[in-house]
Each structure stands twice: as structure tokens, then as C-alpha cells.
Design a protein around this motif. Structure first.
Motif, PDB file in Angstrom:
ATOM      1  N   PRO A   1      -8.517   5.857  -2.020  1.00  0.00           N
ATOM      2  CA  PRO A   1      -8.338   4.449  -1.635  1.00  0.00           C
ATOM      3  C   PRO A   1      -9.652   3.690  -1.428  1.00  0.00           C
ATOM      4  O   PRO A   1      -9.623   2.479  -1.220  1.00  0.00           O
ATOM      5  CB  PRO A   1      -7.542   4.528  -0.338  1.00  0.00           C
ATOM      6  CG  PRO A   1      -7.703   5.904   0.157  1.00  0.00           C
ATOM      7  CD  PRO A   1      -7.994   6.784  -1.015  1.00  0.00           C
TER       8      PRO A   1
ATOM      9  N   TYR B   1     -11.805   0.198  -5.701  1.00  0.00           N
ATOM     10  CA  TYR B   1     -11.061  -1.027  -6.013  1.00  0.00           C
ATOM     11  C   TYR B   1     -11.674  -1.659  -7.259  1.00  0.00           C
ATOM     12  O   TYR B   1     -12.756  -1.245  -7.711  1.00  0.00           O
ATOM     13  CB  TYR B   1     -11.065  -2.002  -4.830  1.00  0.00           C
ATOM     14  CG  TYR B   1     -12.419  -2.584  -4.477  1.00  0.00           C
ATOM     15  CD1 TYR B   1     -13.356  -1.854  -3.752  1.00  0.00           C
ATOM     16  CD2 TYR B   1     -12.773  -3.879  -4.866  1.00  0.00           C
ATOM     17  CE1 TYR B   1     -14.593  -2.376  -3.424  1.00  0.00           C
ATOM     18  CE2 TYR B   1     -14.005  -4.414  -4.533  1.00  0.00           C
ATOM     19  CZ  TYR B   1     -14.915  -3.664  -3.815  1.00  0.00           C
ATOM     20  OH  TYR B   1     -16.144  -4.176  -3.500  1.00  0.00           O
TER      21      TYR B   1
ATOM     22  N   ILE C   1     -10.954   6.710 -10.819  1.00  0.00           N
ATOM     23  CA  ILE C   1      -9.732   6.160 -10.222  1.00  0.00           C
ATOM     24  C   ILE C   1      -8.508   6.920 -10.729  1.00  0.00           C
ATOM     25  O   ILE C   1      -7.641   7.325  -9.950  1.00  0.00           O
ATOM     26  CB  ILE C   1      -9.584   4.663 -10.586  1.00  0.00           C
ATOM     27  CG1 ILE C   1     -10.675   3.854  -9.901  1.00  0.00           C
ATOM     28  CG2 ILE C   1      -8.201   4.150 -10.218  1.00  0.00           C
ATOM     29  CD1 ILE C   1     -10.552   2.361 -10.068  1.00  0.00           C
TER      30      ILE C   1
ATOM     31  N   ASN D   1     -15.485   0.638  -1.855  1.00  0.00           N
ATOM     32  CA  ASN D   1     -15.581  -0.058  -0.570  1.00  0.00           C
ATOM     33  C   ASN D   1     -16.401   0.827   0.376  1.00  0.00           C
ATOM     34  O   ASN D   1     -15.951   1.883   0.824  1.00  0.00           O
ATOM     35  CB  ASN D   1     -14.164  -0.291  -0.016  1.00  0.00           C
ATOM     36  CG  ASN D   1     -14.185  -1.035   1.289  1.00  0.00           C
ATOM     37  OD1 ASN D   1     -15.180  -1.031   2.012  1.00  0.00           O
ATOM     38  ND2 ASN D   1     -13.070  -1.689   1.593  1.00  0.00           N
TER      39      ASN D   1
ATOM     40  N   GLU E   1     -13.045  -5.103  -9.144  1.00  0.00           N
ATOM     41  CA  GLU E   1     -13.489  -6.494  -8.954  1.00  0.00           C
ATOM     42  C   GLU E   1     -14.028  -6.974 -10.289  1.00  0.00           C
ATOM     43  O   GLU E   1     -14.898  -6.295 -10.865  1.00  0.00           O
ATOM     44  CB  GLU E   1     -14.575  -6.552  -7.874  1.00  0.00           C
ATOM     45  CG  GLU E   1     -14.865  -7.965  -7.403  1.00  0.00           C
ATOM     46  CD  GLU E   1     -15.916  -7.950  -6.294  1.00  0.00           C
ATOM     47  OE1 GLU E   1     -15.552  -7.929  -5.109  1.00  0.00           O
ATOM     48  OE2 GLU E   1     -17.120  -7.910  -6.643  1.00  0.00           O
TER      49      GLU E   1
ATOM     50  N   ARG F   1       0.845  -1.198   0.000  1.00  0.00           N
ATOM     51  CA  ARG F   1       0.000   0.000   0.000  1.00  0.00           C
ATOM     52  C   ARG F   1       0.874   1.239   0.000  1.00  0.00           C
ATOM     53  O   ARG F   1       1.506   1.553   0.999  1.00  0.00           O
ATOM     54  CB  ARG F   1      -0.879   0.018   1.255  1.00  0.00           C
ATOM     55  CG  ARG F   1      -2.026  -0.962   1.218  1.00  0.00           C
ATOM     56  CD  ARG F   1      -2.976  -0.660   2.323  1.00  0.00           C
ATOM     57  NE  ARG F   1      -2.258  -0.403   3.570  1.00  0.00           N
ATOM     58  CZ  ARG F   1      -2.777   0.167   4.630  1.00  0.00           C
ATOM     59  NH1 ARG F   1      -4.003   0.581   4.626  1.00  0.00           N
ATOM     60  NH2 ARG F   1      -2.064   0.352   5.720  1.00  0.00           N
TER      61      ARG F   1
END
Ligand code: SF4
Ligand code: SF4
Length: 618
Positions: A581, A584, A575, A593, A586, A368
């Protein structure tokens, strides 16, 4: 009652090194203290600040380390036991006051706690502040453990009163941030009322006075040297022809190495805890009978130089080594394995294989890169400024969370050297290049040392825009207050709040705008206007740090956002431009999130398909 006020001598407590230092100050009867927060020292001040609201201890967050030392010096001159707390680079800010205070001296004990940061976990350099002892002539104490740090703080107050000058307690990150079992001692009664005896021939450092004071400082140095030579903080253990000299946390690593290598029978260890003035008499005693000596110290070869000098004075010609290509580096932190390896190498031993800890079965930690938190208002400000100016402008930045604007996709940091440097360097860049310059500074850093640069810029009619990122706290070091913070919501009364906008206007800045950075369009309009203004313009970008907001009593519940899959074109503008952060991927699709998203809605404003929407609540 705060746990550090527990009055039961003999009781044992598990404490962070920084807690132990604060407890040492309490046991020593500290009455007055000041700080500017800086990791790895910040927790010491947090404990003392909280305790100050339960007791008659006075403790303040000053605007910078120089002010903190000045106010503590004022109290100490009046006879109060006082403390100034800072990180290593803070000492550079305080140095102007420090150097002359060393001449003037104190009446009540004054302890300056200064926390060095080898490896730069959270600092811009890894300077070794033991050299401040040499530079100022003041004593330096260096603990090896947290419980020792507590005792050393008490000793430092006594020593300061005996010598009538400040004493520096120098720690490193590993001491500040490790936990130790600490035995509580008696709490000395706090003397909170002092008195100032006028004596211009001691306290007013015009040249004629200072010439005498410098002589006194040197006489004091001799006294301090005699004390260091017989101090129990400097001790020799073991016996043999091999010698190891060490300090601070390295002492613990050396002890382990000697045991693990099975060389206790033939090794003498010198632990130096009172490291300035350097105890050369004791060192000469240590060198007697040694065939070779290894010096183990993080940072610069401070001890190594002194041990070699002591050896030379004594006519001793044995091999003394420390830093060097095949031995210890001047870079970064040490660890037990590194010390064991170098001890083995220096004394020609084969290093035993250390028992390795099996990591099998442990999930791999994802890589990270450091990033601004989800919903951080700085990200929104950076996004807006980049939207308006792209790479055409120069972006000097400053010290705080917002330094992380350095990383892509924001890439909003072009230059940084120290606290407050964004303002002064912005003027330099603007004059030298004629290009647009937008400098960034946090609210706390603005008060710390941004103000003088701004005054100068106004006076000299420089041409740049300063963005003050006002998130209502000193976020990076753990949400400490600064003069712009209203402390009432936290239950602390008796403070005034200094309004940044009024200050900036008062300094003569003609173009001042206050924006809410989460409103992107309005912010971008304000940026366009500010950069077109000829002269110094200031944008105050005001939005509370969401992490800090969560701990306030009126914390509001926020709604997180999600990506409506049917609307999402998967072009990843969100993004790629923001890098929040909470996003994400998928199955190659963009997701948010919801546990990380704090609902700032910045991404919703930049999504061309309006595919980012608040999560519906039942
Ligand atoms: S702590 Fe606050 S200011 Fe710092 S990065 Fe996180 S949200 Fe931003
Ligand atoms: S910007 Fe909007 S449409 Fe594009 S990937 Fe992100 S959520 Fe999907």
C-alpha cells in the motif's frame, strides 16, 4: 495507576464497553483471569493484563480458549473469583471443557465473557452463542449498554457463587466497542488465596459421578429459571396491545423506534437481559393483553422460539413474529433505522422520514480493500513462496493478519475454516491429491492450535511444508503476547519464552529452516529445499511485525524508499507482484508514499531496473 483502579465510587467516566466489563470485574474483586485474544473481546483482557502487573490480580494470555477456561476453572474451584475471556468462536475451542465444567461447577464465581460478532467485522462466522446456554445448561446474561455490562459482571459473579456454576456474559460488538458514561462503584477486596478440597465424587467425572452431576445441573437449572423469572435484568416497560421483546443492543434501537414512531402509549416492551434459562413465566405475563408481538434480536431466532414456546404453553395464539422474509434477517448487525422500519412495518405504521445528516462538503472516503500493512513481512514470505511454486501448490492458511494474503496479487490462501486448521487440512490435501502443499500459520496461532495438527502430521508421515509466520506477537488482535514472545522489553518480568524452532524440532520434524523473509533470495532457496523434502518440513519465517516493533523501547528509525524516476521503466512489476500500500500512481508514474513506507526494501530487491532506492537523508 491504571484508570480502571480508580477508587472513587460515584465518579463518572467515559468508557468503552470493554473497559466497563473490565471495571466490573475489578469492582467484583476478580482475582484470577485468562484469555486468548479475539476481537471484539480483546480490550477486556488488555486492561486486566496491565492491571495484573500493578496489583495481585493474576491474569494470563493462555495458548487457547480451552486452556484459558481450564486454568480459570481450576482457580474458581479453589474459591477464587475468576474470569475467562474470549470471542464467540473461541467458545467452540473452550466447549469441551465448558460442557463438563457445567456439571462439576465451581466454588468461587467464574464468569465466562464471550463476545459475539454479528456482521463478522473480524470473524469467520457469526454464530449466536446464546445457544451455548441451552447446550451447557449455564445461565447467560446479556447487557444492553456498557454501564449495565459493568453491573452485570458483578451480578454474574454473585449468581455464579449462588448457583455454584459458571455464568456466561454474552456481548455483541456494538456493546464491546461503543463508549458509555459509567458510574464507578465500590471495589470489593480481592481474595487471592484459595484452597482445594478434594472430593473425587464431585470433581472426577467418571460416568458414575457424572450421572449424579447431570441431575444436579438440572436441579440448578430450575433454580436459575426461577431467578431469571424475577430478575431485574428482565423487565417490562410501557403498556398497550402491541408488544416488542428484545435483548442486548437491540433494546436501545427499539426504545428509539417506539419514541420516533410515537407509539409509546400503546406499546409494551420486554427487555431480556438474563436470557438463559429463558424467563418463560415473565414472558407469559408480558404476553397477557398483547394482540401481536414482534421479537427484535440480532442473530438467530433464539428468543423468538422461546417466546413462541412460552405462548404455546400458556395457550396464547396471538401473532408472534421476528425473523422472516419481510422482517428481520438472521444475517448481520441491526441498526436503529432497520429496527424502526421493521417495527413500523409490523404494526402497519407509516415510517416517518428520518432526519438525514448532510454529507455535503465531506470528502469521499477512498475505497480501500483490506491489505497487509506496508512493510509487513508476510507479504515478503508470500511473494517468495509464490515465486517458487506459483499456482501449482495448494495453500491452506490460518487465522491472523496473514489471512489477507488471500487477496491478489499475492493470492496465497486456498482454504481456511478455523484456528489451526491450516495444519490438519494440509495433511488432508497432501494425502488426497499428491500435490505440493504449503500451509501458513502465525506464531500465536501455532501455539493456539497448530501444535496438535503438526504432531499428527509427523506421526503419520504426511508430506507438506508448514510455514510458521513468526512476527513475534499476536498482531491481528492488537499485539498481545503469546508463549513465544520475550516480554522483558515491554517491562514484564517473570515469563519464560518458548522457542518455536526447539518445539518444532522436539516434535520430530526433520527438515526445519529459519529464514528472514525480507531477504528474498535466501528465502526462496529455503522454500525450494523445503518443498523437495519428503515428509513434513517447516520453515520458520521470522521477522517482527513492524507495527509492533514501533512500540518497543529499542525501536529503530527506518529509512523509507523512493522511486528514482530516471531509472524507472514504469513496467509496474513492483505494484503488480507485491501490492504494497505504500505504492501509488501520480501522472501515471509509480511513486512511493514515504510516510507509509517503512523501508523493508523488498520492492528494491524485485525491481529489475534497480530504480527503488533509499531516500537520502541530509
Ligand atoms: S499488523 Fe503487522 S503483521 Fe499485521 S499486517 Fe500489519 S505489519 Fe503485517
Ligand atoms: S519495478 Fe522498478 S522500474 Fe518497474 S515500475 Fe516499479 S519501480 Fe519502476
Amino acid at each position: 495507576m491504571h484508570k480502571l483502579l480508580t477508587d472513587s465510587p460515584g465518579e463518572k467516566m467515559l468508557m468503552l464497553g470493554n473497559e466497563a466489563i473490565a471495571r466490573g470485574a475489578i469492582e467484583a474483586g476478580v482475582a484470577f483471569g485468562a484469555t486468548y485474544p479475539g476481537t471484539p473481546s480483546s480490550e477486556i483482557s488488555e486492561y486486566l493484563f496491565r492491571i495484573s502487573h500493578e496489583t495481585d490480580l493474576y491474569f494470563e494470555y493462555s495458548t487457547n480458549e480451552k486452556v484459558a477456561l481450564e486454568i480459570a476453572a481450576g482457580a474458581a474451584v479453589c474459591g477464587l473469583r475468576s474470569m475467562a475471556v474470549m470471542k464467540h468462536v473461541g467458545m467452540n475451542v473452550a466447549a469441551d471443557a465448558l460442557m463438563t465444567l457445567a456439571y462439576v461447577g465451581v466454588r468461587g464465581g467464574l464468569v465466562i465473557v464471550c463476545a459475539d460478532d454479528p456482521f463478522m467485522f473480524s470473524s469467520q462466522n457469526e454464530q449466536d452463542n446464546r445457544y451455548y446456554g441451552k447446550l451447557s445448561g449455564l445461565p447467560i446474561l446479556e447487557p444492553s449498554t456498557g454501564d449495565e455490562a459493568k453491573e452485570m459482571v458483578k451480578y454474574a459473579f454473585d449468581l455464579s457463587e449462588e448457583l455454584k456454576e459458571p455464568v456466561i456474559l454474552r456481548t455483541t460488538t456494538r456493546i464491546n466497542h461503543s463508549s458509555f458514561v459509567v458510574e464507578l462503584g465500590n471495589i470489593r477486596r480481592r481474595e487471592t488465596r484459595g484452597d482445594f478440597e478434594k472430593n473425587p465424587f464431585r470433581y472426577v467425572t467418571v460416568p458414575a459421578v457424572s450421572r449424579n452431576l447431570h441431575k444436579l445441573l438440572l436441579q440448578n437449572y430450575d433454580k436459575a429459571l426461577a431467578t431469571a423469572n424475577r430478575s431485574p435484568w428482565n423487565r417490562i416497560s410501557g403498556d398497550g396491545k402491541w408488544g416488542i421483546a428484545c435483548n442486548g443492543v437491540s433494546y436501545n434501537y427499539v426504545q428509539d423506534a417506539v419514541k420516533e414512531l410515537g407509539i409509546s402509549e400503546r406499546t409494551k416492551v420486554l427487555r431480556v437481559g438474563f436470557s438463559h434459562p429463558f424467563p418463560n413465566g415473565l414472558v407469559q405475563e408480558f404476553l397477557k393483553g398483547c394482540e401481536r408481538v414482534l421479537v427484535v434480536e440480532e442473530g438467530e431466532p433464539y428468543m423468538e422460539e422461546s417466546v413462541k414456546a412460552a405462548a404455546q404453553e400458556a395457550g396464547c395464539t396471538i401473532s408472534i413474529r421476528g425473523k422472516g422474509d419481510e422482517l428481520f434477517s438472521r444475517l448481520f448487525e441491526f441498526d436503529p433505522a432497520l429496527v424502526r422500519r421493521n417495527v413500523a412495518r409490523f404494526f402497519g405504521l407509516s415510517e416517518p422520514m428520518s432526519e438525514s445528516i448532510s454529507a455535503a462538503g465531506l470528502p469521499e472516503i477512498p475505497q480501500r480493500p483490506p491489505n497487509l500493512c506496508a512493510g509487513c513481512p508476510h507479504r515478503a514470505t508470500f511473494y517468495s513462496v509464490r515465486k517458487v511454486l506459483g499456482d501449482d501448490a495448494i495453500y491452506p492458511t490460518d487465522i491472523g493478519c496473514y489471512t489477507l494474503g488471500l487477496l491478489p496479487p499475492l493470492s496465497m490462501a486456498d482454504f481456511l475454516i478455523c484456528m489451526g486448521s491450516s495444519v490438519g487440512t494440509a495433511a488432508g490435501f497432501a494425502r488426497a491429491t499428491g500435490r505440493k502443499v504449503v500451509a501458513f500459520i502465525g506464531d500465536s496461532t501455532f501455539f493456539h492450535s497448530g501444535l496438535p495438527g503438526l504432531v499428527s502430521a509427523v506421526h503419520h508421515n504426511h508430506n507438506f511444508t508448514l510455514v510458521i509466520l513468526d512476527n513475534g506477537t499476536t498482531a491481528m488482535t492488537g499485539h498481545q503476547p503469546h508463549p513465544g514472545v520475550d516480554l522483558r522489553p515491554l517491562g514484564f518480568e517473570g515469563y519464560s519464552t518458548v522457542d518455536i524452532e526447539t518445539v518444532v524440532r522436539g516434535l520430530g520434524v526433520k527438515h526445519v529452516t529459519v529464514v528472514e523473509p525480507l531477504k528474498l533470495k535466501k528465502t526462496q532457496e529455503a522454500v525450494k529445499e523445503a518443498v523437495e523434502f519428503k515428509g513434513v518440513s517447516v520453515i520458520i519465517s521470522r521477522e517482527i511485525c513492524p507495527l509492533y516493533a514501533k512500540v518497543l523501547p529499542d525501536a529503530k528509525k527506518t529509512r523509507s524508499f523512493h522511486v528514482a524516476e530516471a531509472k524507472c521503466a514504469n513496467h509496474r512489476v513492483c505494484i503488480n507482484d507485491l501490492g504494497c500500500p505504500a505504492f501509488y500512481l501520480e501522472d501515471d508514474r509509480v511513486k512511493i508514499n514515504e510516510n507509509v513506507c517503512i523501508g523493508c526494501a523488498v520492492c528494491a530487491q524485485i525491481c529489475p531496473e534497480n530504480a527503488i532506492l533509499p531516500v537520502k537523508t541530509a
